[in-house]
Scaffold this motif. Sequence first.
Motif, short mmCIF file in Angstrom:
data_model
loop_
_atom_site.label_atom_id
_atom_site.label_comp_id
_atom_site.label_asym_id
_atom_site.label_seq_id
_atom_site.Cartn_x
_atom_site.Cartn_y
_atom_site.Cartn_z
N LEU A 140 -40.37 88.54 57.60
CA LEU A 140 -39.02 88.14 58.02
C LEU A 140 -39.79 86.87 58.64
O LEU A 140 -39.18 85.95 58.46
N ALA A 141 -40.16 86.65 59.60
CA ALA A 141 -40.99 86.16 60.24
C ALA A 141 -41.77 84.53 60.05
O ALA A 141 -41.10 84.06 60.81
N THR A 142 -42.59 85.28 59.13
CA THR A 142 -43.35 84.30 58.21
C THR A 142 -42.65 83.86 56.98
O THR A 142 -42.44 82.72 56.80
N GLY A 143 -41.42 84.52 56.67
CA GLY A 143 -40.88 83.66 55.48
C GLY A 143 -39.68 82.20 56.25
O GLY A 143 -39.83 81.98 55.89
N LEU A 144 -39.52 82.95 57.63
CA LEU A 144 -38.76 82.08 58.51
C LEU A 144 -39.39 80.57 58.37
O LEU A 144 -39.80 79.20 58.66
N LEU A 145 -41.05 80.63 58.48
CA LEU A 145 -42.13 79.71 59.00
C LEU A 145 -42.07 79.59 57.76
O LEU A 145 -42.43 77.92 58.40
N PHE A 146 -41.88 79.73 56.64
CA PHE A 146 -42.69 79.40 55.92
C PHE A 146 -41.67 78.26 55.01
O PHE A 146 -41.14 77.73 54.62
N PHE A 147 -40.14 78.27 55.00
CA PHE A 147 -38.90 78.16 55.06
C PHE A 147 -38.99 76.96 55.60
O PHE A 147 -38.46 75.78 55.91
#
Length: 302
Positions: A140-147
């Motif tokens: 999730l942390a990586t997904g948010l960073l991508f976002f």
Amino acid sequence: MTDTTFHPSAAESSRPQEWISRLVFGMAAATLFLMALGSATRVMNAGLACPDWPLCYGELIPRQQMNLQVFLEWFHRLIASSMGLFAIALVSLSWWYRRVVPGWLPGASAFALGLVIFQGVLGGLTVTEMLRFDIVTAHLATGLLFFVTLLTIGMALLPYQGTGSVGRLSWVGLVAAFLVYLQSILGALVSSQWALHQCLSTSNLCLVMNSHIAGVVPATLATLLLVVMAWRTPALHPILRRLANAAGGLVLLQILLGVATFKLRLQVEPLTVAHQAIGATLLGTLVAFTVLALREQKAERG
């Protein structure tokens, strides 16, 4: 001697940038949907509905095993795979038009592609490691960073002319966005370990749950400070004012959703999914505000 060097016109230079901007914002919207879908997959206990990876029951489309849980996990993977293709297209366009787009864009696009690849690896590990909480949290942390990366690229490409009144708002927005990001990670730790259920039933993992509850305070105060400062800046650009007002409304809605999910002990799945989606939307709003404010501050220094 005649200069034969090709100099693109302003229209020719802005057209590829406009195409890339639309692609980036479309990817950001799809990423927000993908994170909400991932949240729905988790709360419906569908994270291991497909027992293998990258296929599902050894097939691209598991028709015989298809039910709601399998569909959620399979569809989540499908959308995630498409994001990889879009990220490759973004890198390709950025490098193809590198002479007429900002110099930082190819590198930023490559960074976004790297995040997608890393996210794919984490997605596979969540299945092979049986939803291990640290991997789920990193996912999730990586997904948010991508976002956040996509929104930063998109807002940096938008035509924008500030009013020269942003002052310290850019730094307040940056701090608020950082605190909301940390709070989102704490929320991921709570959900990936089912800390609320553990704490209320067995008194385990209460520190994790209470850390998330305590984290509401600094993130909320920073966001509300941004709203108040925006109100007290009469010459603020209308876009920045709307973004600040939206952040204020979203943080209040997020608190209400958090209280509701806590009181109902995560028993109403749509509330839990909405809590995660609104949190990501709040983060995106703060990032959009911060990027435009930093652009304006840079123009002021000139």
